[in-house]
Scaffold this motif. Structure first.
Motif, PDB file in Angstrom:
ATOM      1  N   ASP A 118       0.864  -1.177   0.000  1.00 53.38           N
ATOM      2  CA  ASP A 118       0.000   0.000   0.000  1.00 53.38           C
ATOM      3  C   ASP A 118       0.902   1.228   0.000  1.00 53.38           C
ATOM      4  N   PHE A 174      -3.114   4.828   5.405  1.00 55.00           N
ATOM      5  CA  PHE A 174      -2.971   3.404   5.708  1.00 55.00           C
ATOM      6  C   PHE A 174      -3.577   3.094   7.074  1.00 55.00           C
ATOM      7  N   HIS A 203      -6.817  -0.570   5.872  1.00 51.47           N
ATOM      8  CA  HIS A 203      -6.029  -1.152   4.778  1.00 51.47           C
ATOM      9  C   HIS A 203      -6.377  -2.622   4.607  1.00 51.47           C
ATOM     10  N   ASN A 236       2.863  -1.007   4.333  1.00 55.70           N
ATOM     11  CA  ASN A 236       2.785   0.386   3.913  1.00 55.70           C
ATOM     12  C   ASN A 236       4.173   0.954   3.656  1.00 55.70           C
TER      13      ASN A 236
END
Length: 104
Positions: free
Chosen positions: A24, A31, A35, A41
């Motif tokens: 992500d 995030f 998520h 992330n």
């Protein structure tokens, strides 16, 4: 660049291998607000900082809110020598949320 939709990622999510990664590339704040389960992330602007580590995964699915940052991050990773990147460039967490799919 291999590009799929967030719908296609959703279809694959339960069958990803142990060495596949959902990355992500939204901001840490985005995030943190929700998520995909198991996602990692890394902001799209610093994604190449972890390029060597990402090379160890079978497939890295790169996504964001709508697709734009995912495309930038995927391109940067490919320029850094990665060949295992799949860009989720059609939709993103906005659609994931609209569809009511699970988040953590």
């Amino acid at each position: 660049m291999n590009i799929i939709s967030i719908d296609e990622l959703h279809e694959k999510i339960d069958n990803l291998g142990d060495n596949d990664l959902v990355l992500d590339v939204r901001s840490p704040g985005e995030f943190g607000s929700g998520h995909i389960k198991g996602a990692r992330n890394q902001d799209h602007e610093t994604v190449t900082d972890i390029a060597e580590e990402l090379k160890t995964h079978d497939t890295v699915y790169v996504h964001c809110k709508m697709g734009g940052r995912a495309k930038m991050a995927s391109e940067a990773l490919e320029n850094a020598g990665l060949t295992n990147v799949v860009c989720v460039g059609n939709g993103g967490m906005e659609r994931w949320g609209e569809m009511g799919w699970p988040v953590e």
